[in-house]
Design a protein around this motif. Structure first.
Motif, PDB file in Angstrom:
ATOM      1  N   SER A  27       0.829  -1.187   0.000  1.00 55.14           N
ATOM      2  CA  SER A  27       0.000   0.000   0.000  1.00 55.14           C
ATOM      3  C   SER A  27       0.877   1.257   0.000  1.00 55.14           C
ATOM      4  CB  SER A  27      -0.892  -0.031   1.235  1.00 55.14           C
ATOM      5  OG  SER A  27      -1.860   0.953   1.131  1.00 55.14           O
ATOM      6  N   THR A  28       1.935   1.220   0.797  1.00 54.01           N
ATOM      7  CA  THR A  28       2.814   2.387   0.881  1.00 54.01           C
ATOM      8  C   THR A  28       3.601   2.575  -0.406  1.00 54.01           C
ATOM      9  OG1 THR A  28       3.078   1.679   3.147  1.00 54.01           O
ATOM     10  CG2 THR A  28       4.420   3.514   2.436  1.00 54.01           C
ATOM     11  N   ILE A  29       4.047   1.452  -0.973  1.00 56.13           N
ATOM     12  CA  ILE A  29       4.772   1.544  -2.242  1.00 56.13           C
ATOM     13  C   ILE A  29       3.886   2.225  -3.283  1.00 56.13           C
ATOM     14  CG2 ILE A  29       5.747   0.210  -4.149  1.00 56.13           C
ATOM     15  CD1 ILE A  29       6.607  -1.885  -2.076  1.00 56.13           C
ATOM     16  N   LEU A  30       2.627   1.787  -3.306  1.00 55.38           N
ATOM     17  CA  LEU A  30       1.678   2.389  -4.241  1.00 55.38           C
ATOM     18  C   LEU A  30       1.540   3.885  -4.008  1.00 55.38           C
ATOM     19  CD1 LEU A  30      -1.263  -0.148  -4.503  1.00 55.38           C
ATOM     20  CD2 LEU A  30      -0.110   0.986  -6.393  1.00 55.38           C
ATOM     21  N   THR A  31       1.394   4.245  -2.715  1.00 57.57           N
ATOM     22  CA  THR A  31       1.244   5.658  -2.386  1.00 57.57           C
ATOM     23  C   THR A  31       2.426   6.456  -2.922  1.00 57.57           C
ATOM     24  OG1 THR A  31       0.073   5.083  -0.375  1.00 57.57           O
ATOM     25  CG2 THR A  31       0.968   7.302  -0.480  1.00 57.57           C
ATOM     26  N   ASN A  32       3.629   5.924  -2.685  1.00 57.43           N
ATOM     27  CA  ASN A  32       4.818   6.641  -3.136  1.00 57.43           C
ATOM     28  C   ASN A  32       4.871   6.761  -4.660  1.00 57.43           C
ATOM     29  OD1 ASN A  32       5.554   6.961  -0.522  1.00 57.43           O
ATOM     30  ND2 ASN A  32       6.959   5.214  -0.485  1.00 57.43           N
ATOM     31  N   GLN A  33       4.497   5.674  -5.322  1.00 61.84           N
ATOM     32  CA  GLN A  33       4.510   5.723  -6.786  1.00 61.84           C
ATOM     33  C   GLN A  33       3.515   6.758  -7.300  1.00 61.84           C
ATOM     34  OE1 GLN A  33       3.840   1.601  -7.637  1.00 61.84           O
ATOM     35  NE2 GLN A  33       5.961   1.235  -8.229  1.00 61.84           N
ATOM     36  N   LEU A  34       2.366   6.772  -6.644  1.00 57.49           N
ATOM     37  CA  LEU A  34       1.343   7.729  -7.074  1.00 57.49           C
ATOM     38  C   LEU A  34       1.808   9.156  -6.844  1.00 57.49           C
ATOM     39  CD1 LEU A  34      -1.876   5.859  -5.892  1.00 57.49           C
ATOM     40  CD2 LEU A  34      -1.219   6.372  -8.242  1.00 57.49           C
ATOM     41  N   LYS A  35       2.513   9.342  -5.730  1.00 62.48           N
ATOM     42  CA  LYS A  35       3.053  10.686  -5.467  1.00 62.48           C
ATOM     43  C   LYS A  35       4.059  11.075  -6.554  1.00 62.48           C
ATOM     44  CE  LYS A  35       2.417  11.116  -0.493  1.00 62.48           C
ATOM     45  NZ  LYS A  35       3.012  10.741   0.799  1.00 62.48           N
ATOM     46  N   ILE A  41      -2.119  12.455  -3.138  1.00 65.03           N
ATOM     47  CA  ILE A  41      -2.827  11.276  -2.656  1.00 65.03           C
ATOM     48  C   ILE A  41      -3.599  11.545  -1.356  1.00 65.03           C
ATOM     49  CG2 ILE A  41      -0.846  10.226  -1.442  1.00 65.03           C
ATOM     50  CD1 ILE A  41      -3.197   8.300  -3.712  1.00 65.03           C
ATOM     51  N   GLU A  42      -3.059  12.420  -0.513  1.00 67.21           N
ATOM     52  CA  GLU A  42      -3.785  12.737   0.732  1.00 67.21           C
ATOM     53  C   GLU A  42      -5.138  13.362   0.411  1.00 67.21           C
ATOM     54  OE1 GLU A  42      -0.546  13.568   0.428  1.00 67.21           O
ATOM     55  OE2 GLU A  42       0.465  12.461   2.052  1.00 67.21           O
ATOM     56  N   GLU A  43      -5.144  14.234  -0.603  1.00 65.44           N
ATOM     57  CA  GLU A  43      -6.408  14.886  -0.975  1.00 65.44           C
ATOM     58  C   GLU A  43      -7.388  13.862  -1.538  1.00 65.44           C
ATOM     59  OE1 GLU A  43      -5.838  18.323  -3.462  1.00 65.44           O
ATOM     60  OE2 GLU A  43      -4.344  19.119  -2.049  1.00 65.44           O
ATOM     61  N   ILE A  44      -6.851  12.950  -2.303  1.00 65.97           N
ATOM     62  CA  ILE A  44      -7.725  11.903  -2.865  1.00 65.97           C
ATOM     63  C   ILE A  44      -8.310  11.057  -1.735  1.00 65.97           C
ATOM     64  CG2 ILE A  44      -7.744   9.798  -4.252  1.00 65.97           C
ATOM     65  CD1 ILE A  44      -5.749  11.107  -6.122  1.00 65.97           C
ATOM     66  N   GLU A  45      -7.452  10.712  -0.773  1.00 65.15           N
ATOM     67  CA  GLU A  45      -7.950   9.912   0.357  1.00 65.15           C
ATOM     68  C   GLU A  45      -9.069  10.628   1.093  1.00 65.15           C
ATOM     69  OE1 GLU A  45      -4.972   8.333   3.013  1.00 65.15           O
ATOM     70  OE2 GLU A  45      -3.851   7.475   1.355  1.00 65.15           O
TER      71      GLU A  45
END
Ligand SMILES: Nc1ncnc2c1ncn2[C@@H]1O[C@H](COP(=O)(O)OP(=O)(O)O)[C@@H](O)[C@H]1O
Ligand SMILES: [Mg+2]
Lengths: 116, 259
Positions: A27-35, A41-45
């Motif tokens: 999940s974190t890897i994904l977050t970083n890639q998306l960033k 990503i925080e706004e999307i969340e």
């Protein structure tokens, strides 16, 4: 309200336990890639109301998947190895929360990331 | 909705809670199935009194045939509880719990999974399946320590932690208190279940305590928890002491007759 006293032992073990090594989990890897992709990503969340039966990791996978292409529920289901119905539920939810946009090609509904 | 019952330590009461909470949710009208996700040491069937099944969770997951679903290994207990047991045999030691997730997507039921303790592969696979989890612990330092680890890992994986279930509470001064646990873990203590011999006796009788002693404190605790997590109102039975006394006398005369 009375402040609750936490025993020294508990505080000590808590300190020793620490936090799980970050960026080892998918999940974190994904977050970083998306960033890296430039997504806030925080706004999307924050946009995702009432997460209920929707898995945040799955949502991130979908963002990743739809960041550079348009897919329909069938295709998404096949790629993520979930059923078409479940894929559809996610896509509709994310459209409702204004993360995705969609358009019809013939009878099929194609989804893609909304870039504002 | 997939809910998991996890714990850091073993023997804290996960299986007991899964079974009794399952029955309580069923009685509230929820469409619930309990599933034995403790694949190395499956105990669910022992609590429910039937040990051998034609088809179990491992059969379904291992065979991996497209038309076979978990519903093929679904059984109904005499309380009405639906459950999916796992096989006790050592032959199934290698069943890959990570396959579970795909079988659970799209489940028409709310599933309550009894997990293995700790942070081994099987427990993490169960965690991956869950929308929300409960972490069971007893009120002692080693238990809470292991509980905190599970909490951290669950939160790190974006799983919604609904709360800690404190079990086998005796109200002694050597136990850690509910408020202290809550403050230290930053996690809600959603239930505080007493230690009761009824639970141990119910295991011997192979009759879940909520069925065996529905008016006992621990059973009311399960009902309260079920109501809380399904957003229903918990109605505490009225005239409890009177009802308890009455059922006590009834049981006495029953056992006198049996002798
Ligand atoms: N509230 C309770 N009071 C007394 N005994 C309990 C209670 N909860 C569980 N037990 C007993 O503790 C033992 C371990 O419980 P179990 O549910 O098998 O734990 P786990 O699944 O976490 O290993 C069992 O003998 C069970 O009967
Ligand atoms: Mg168990």
């Amino acid at each position: 309200m009375k402040k609750v006293e936490i025993s020294e032992d508990l505080l000590r073990v808590k300190d020793l336990i620490g936090k799980p090594k970050r960026n080892l989990n998918e999940s974190t890897i994904l977050t970083n890639q998306l960033k890296d992709f430039g997504y806030k990503i925080e706004e999307i969340e924050k946009k995702i109301e009432n997460r209920g039966k929707f898995d945040l990791k799955r949502i991130k996978e979908l963002i990743f998947l739809l960041s550079d292409k348009e897919l329909n529920a069938n295709e998404v289901g096949r790629i993520l190895k979930i059923s078409r119905n479940r894929a559809s539920e996610y896509l509709l939810k994310m459209e409702k929360d204004e993360i995705l946009k969609s358009r019809f090609v013939g009878k099929k509904k194609y989804y893609f990331m909304k870039h504002d | 909705m997939i809910r998991g019952i996890l714990s850091g330590k073993g023997g804290v009461g996960k299986t007991t809670i899964t079974v009794n909470l399952g029955i309580a949710l069923h009685n509230l009208g929820e469409n619930v199935v309990v599933l034995d996700g403790d694949l190395k040491n499956p105990n669910l069937s022992l609590h429910l009194g039937v040990f051998k099944y034609n088809l179990t969770l491992q059969d379904v997951v291992e065979k991996d045939i497209s038309h076979i679903s978990l519903l093929n290994a679904l059984y109904v207990h005499e309380t009405g509880l639906r459950f999916i047991p796992a096989h006790l045999s050592l032959n199934f030691l290698d069943t890959d719990a990570s396959k579970l997730k795909s079988f659970l997507e799209n489940s028409p039921y709310n599933v309550l999974i009894d997990s293995s303790p700790g942070l081994g592969k099987d427990s993490l696979s169960v965690l991956e399946c869950c929308d929300e989890v409960f972490v069971v612990t007893e009120p002692y330092l080693p238990d809470i320590t292991d509980c905190m680890k599970t909490l951290e890992v669950a939160k790190d994986r974006d799983v919604n932690v609904k709360g800690i279930i404190l079990n086998k509470v005796r109200g002694k001064d050597y136990e850690l208190g509910k408020e202290e646990i809550k403050a230290c873990t930053n996690t809600n203590v959603i239930a505080n279940l007493p230690f009761e011999e009824n639970v141990l006796r119910s295991l011997k009788l192979k009759n879940p305590v909520i069925n065996y002693k529905p008016l006992s404190k621990v059973s009311l605790g399960f009902n309260q928890l079920a109501a809380d997590i399904s957003d229903k109102e918990f109605v505490k039975p009225r005239f409890l002491p009177l009802k308890r006394a009455f059922s006590f006398i009834q049981n006495k005369s029953k056992s006198a007759k049996a002798n």
